[in-house]
Design an enzyme around this catalytic site. Structure first.
Site, mmCIF file in Angstrom:
data_model
loop_
_atom_site.group_PDB
_atom_site.id
_atom_site.type_symbol
_atom_site.label_atom_id
_atom_site.label_comp_id
_atom_site.label_asym_id
_atom_site.label_seq_id
_atom_site.Cartn_x
_atom_site.Cartn_y
_atom_site.Cartn_z
ATOM 1 N N LYS A 1 -9.956 -3.593 -4.581
ATOM 2 C CA LYS A 1 -10.584 -2.948 -4.348
ATOM 3 C C LYS A 1 -9.628 -1.484 -4.874
ATOM 4 O O LYS A 1 -9.861 -0.695 -5.747
ATOM 5 C CB LYS A 1 -11.347 -1.647 -3.093
ATOM 6 C CG LYS A 1 -12.341 -3.108 -2.789
ATOM 7 C CD LYS A 1 -13.282 -3.189 -1.382
ATOM 8 C CE LYS A 1 -13.533 -3.417 -0.682
ATOM 9 N NZ LYS A 1 -13.714 -3.560 0.753
ATOM 10 N N LYS B 1 -4.461 -10.202 -7.242
ATOM 11 C CA LYS B 1 -5.153 -9.907 -7.087
ATOM 12 C C LYS B 1 -6.127 -8.752 -7.460
ATOM 13 O O LYS B 1 -5.449 -8.794 -7.092
ATOM 14 C CB LYS B 1 -4.746 -10.454 -4.925
ATOM 15 C CG LYS B 1 -5.140 -8.952 -4.201
ATOM 16 C CD LYS B 1 -5.503 -9.842 -2.651
ATOM 17 C CE LYS B 1 -5.650 -8.045 -3.001
ATOM 18 N NZ LYS B 1 -5.937 -7.875 -0.661
ATOM 19 N N LYS C 1 1.280 -1.338 -0.350
ATOM 20 C CA LYS C 1 0.216 -0.484 0.028
ATOM 21 C C LYS C 1 1.114 1.336 0.025
ATOM 22 O O LYS C 1 0.749 2.077 -0.647
ATOM 23 C CB LYS C 1 -1.201 -0.368 1.143
ATOM 24 C CG LYS C 1 -2.274 -0.848 0.705
ATOM 25 C CD LYS C 1 -2.993 -0.097 2.592
ATOM 26 C CE LYS C 1 -4.554 -1.761 1.530
ATOM 27 N NZ LYS C 1 -5.641 -1.606 3.166
HETATM 28 P P1 AMP Z 1 -10.575 -5.710 2.054
HETATM 29 O O1 AMP Z 1 -10.921 -5.339 0.805
HETATM 30 O O2 AMP Z 1 -9.026 -5.484 2.338
HETATM 31 O O3 AMP Z 1 -11.794 -5.218 3.288
HETATM 32 O O4 AMP Z 1 -11.040 -7.725 2.005
HETATM 33 C C1 AMP Z 1 -12.475 -8.111 2.632
HETATM 34 C C2 AMP Z 1 -12.066 -9.668 2.416
HETATM 35 O O5 AMP Z 1 -11.911 -9.951 1.548
HETATM 36 C C3 AMP Z 1 -10.438 -9.835 3.239
HETATM 37 O O6 AMP Z 1 -11.119 -11.135 4.446
HETATM 38 C C4 AMP Z 1 -9.703 -10.414 2.143
HETATM 39 O O7 AMP Z 1 -8.898 -11.082 2.690
HETATM 40 C C5 AMP Z 1 -10.472 -10.574 0.886
HETATM 41 N N1 AMP Z 1 -10.498 -10.157 0.485
HETATM 42 C C6 AMP Z 1 -10.384 -9.160 -0.616
HETATM 43 N N2 AMP Z 1 -10.022 -9.352 -2.008
HETATM 44 C C7 AMP Z 1 -9.549 -10.794 -2.212
HETATM 45 C C8 AMP Z 1 -8.995 -11.689 -3.647
HETATM 46 N N3 AMP Z 1 -9.069 -10.987 -4.708
HETATM 47 N N4 AMP Z 1 -9.763 -12.844 -3.406
HETATM 48 C C9 AMP Z 1 -10.074 -13.214 -2.067
HETATM 49 N N5 AMP Z 1 -10.131 -12.315 -0.902
HETATM 50 C C10 AMP Z 1 -10.383 -11.173 -0.976
HETATM 51 N N1 TRP Z 2 -7.574 -5.670 7.472
HETATM 52 C C1 TRP Z 2 -8.674 -6.579 6.434
HETATM 53 C C2 TRP Z 2 -8.915 -6.263 5.233
HETATM 54 O O1 TRP Z 2 -8.080 -5.708 4.553
HETATM 55 C C3 TRP Z 2 -9.771 -5.665 7.496
HETATM 56 C C4 TRP Z 2 -9.789 -5.895 8.585
HETATM 57 C C5 TRP Z 2 -10.062 -5.294 9.809
HETATM 58 C C6 TRP Z 2 -10.360 -7.345 9.367
HETATM 59 N N2 TRP Z 2 -10.279 -6.138 10.868
HETATM 60 C C7 TRP Z 2 -10.025 -6.905 10.397
HETATM 61 C C8 TRP Z 2 -10.389 -9.251 8.644
HETATM 62 C C9 TRP Z 2 -10.191 -7.258 11.283
HETATM 63 C C10 TRP Z 2 -10.858 -9.813 10.144
HETATM 64 C C11 TRP Z 2 -10.634 -9.978 11.107
HETATM 65 O O2 TRP Z 2 -9.400 -7.414 4.341
#
Ligand code: AMP
Ligand code: TRP
Length: 331
Positions: free
Chosen positions: A200, A197, A115
């Site tokens: 978002k 991967k 990031k």
């Molecule tokens: P985030 O978008 O970072 O808030 O991710 C929310 C949840 O989605 C987390 O448990 C991540 O591990 C999962 N996640 C995000 N991107 C992917 C992806 N490309 N494939 C599988 N899981 C994902």
């Molecule tokens: N860091 C996680 C992600 O980007 C989101 C997240 C924040 C999370 N706090 C958490 C996931 C606690 C599991 C448990 O996907």
């Protein structure tokens, strides 16, 4: 919430549009296992501000994501759903944990490295300390299991180390959590570049990800443009990342085995593969999109669920935070 079931905690950030990777890697598993556990799910808006956000949009996206989680099947009778910033103990406990986490451990986090490379102009201390806020989320609820995509494994390892360190130095307080990572779907890749991967933060690229609110037309268009290769063989070969990714997505929706899928596509071309993957995705997402469109119009209902969720979370959070702060000698 007094049961003898194991407690599950997970979080998702209200940034960008929730996509197929989030759904298949995380949310779908939360939904399918709701009966087996005591569930706490959190929309982690305080994590979102570790990168610059437009305040008005962040607020809207936070409620939109809550509605989307309900549309995906999070059932408020079976799960506690709440917004992170409504329970202040998350940031309070994060501070306690920050004070016992070595800088070196935080410097090793690959997500911080990624990031900060992507956003070289906005590397703030909050981004560096992000994993401590995540540890606080998990440890506050004495969570046993944390269902996430594979990309979060390293953060959960850190939360475990932190819990062990705290318990050793200040007395038994936290449960040491385990990650719960699904095999297929754990890592869905970008359609435009299957070596990265689906994320978002790349959603500005038009053919990178499929949003859960994408229309059938858009889904077909995006999958048609998905990167494959010139081999022409439809099989689960990891090194052929594009085809592998499409097959993985297909498998998540159809729940067939790899062998069944390979024999279904034997002798067929990529055109057919893309057509069937698109159909499976459209049908799989249809009830979610329809339910979301209804829920987003029922703001009173949504706010009521989130208020109840925050109250339930607050009770647990207050008890754990008070215990932790007293053990560290804070008054
Ligand atoms: P985030 O978008 O970072 O808030 O991710 C929310 C949840 O989605 C987390 O448990 C991540 O591990 C999962 N996640 C995000 N991107 C992917 C992806 N490309 N494939 C599988 N899981 C994902
Ligand atoms: N860091 C996680 C992600 O980007 C989101 C997240 C924040 C999370 N706090 C958490 C996931 C606690 C599991 C448990 O996907």
């Amino acid at each position: 919430m007094q049961t003898n079931k194991l407690r599950v905690f997970s979080g998702i950030q209200p940034t960008g549009n929730i996509h197929l990777g989030n759904y298949l890697g995380a949310v779908k598993n939360w939904v399918e296992r709701q009966d087996s556990y005591e569930n706490v799910f959190c929309v982690v808006n305080s994590h979102a501000i570790t990168l610059p956000q437009n305040p008005k949009i962040l607020k809207e996206k936070t409620y939109d994501l809550c509605a989307m989680l309900l549309a995906c099947g999070i059932n408020p009778k079976k799960s506690t759903l709440f917004i992170q910033s409504k329970v202040q103990e998350h940031t309070s406990l994060a501070w306690l944990l920050t004070c016992i986490t070595p800088m070196g451990d935080l410097s090793r986090m690959t997500q911080f490295k990624d990031k900060s490379q992507k956003n070289p102009k906005s590397i703030f201390a909050g981004l560096f300390n992000y994993p401590n806020l995540m540890s606080a989320d998990i440890l506050l609820y004495k969570s046993n299991l944390v269902p996430v995509g594979e990309d979060q494994k390293q953060h959960i390892e850190l939360a475990r180390d932190t819990a062990i360190r705290f318990n050793r130095d200040f007395g038994e307080t936290f449960v040491v959590p385990e990650p719960l990572i699904m095999q297929e779907g754990a890592r869905i890749m970008g359609l435009d570049d299957p070596t990265k991967k689906m994320s978002k933060s790349s959603s500005d690229k038009p053919n990178h990800s499929i949003a859960l609110i994408d229309t059938p037309d858009r889904i077909v268009k995006k999958i048609k443009k998905a990167t494959t290769d010139s081999e022409g063989i439809i099989a689960f070969h990891k090194e052929r990342a594009g085809v592998y990714n499409l097959l993985t997505i297909y498998q998540c929706f159809t729940k067939q085995t790899q062998e069944e899928i390979e024999s279904e596509f034997a002798g067929l071309g990529y055109g057919k593969l893309k057509e069937r993957v698109a159909e499976a995705v459209i049908e799989g997402l249809r009830p979610i999109r329809e339910s979301y469109e209804k829920l987003i119009l029922e703001q009173d209902y949504l706010h009521k669920i989130l208020d109840v969720g925050a109250q339930t979370a607050q009770k647990i959070a207050t008890a754990t935070y008070t215990e932790a702060k007293e053990k560290m000698g804070l008054i």
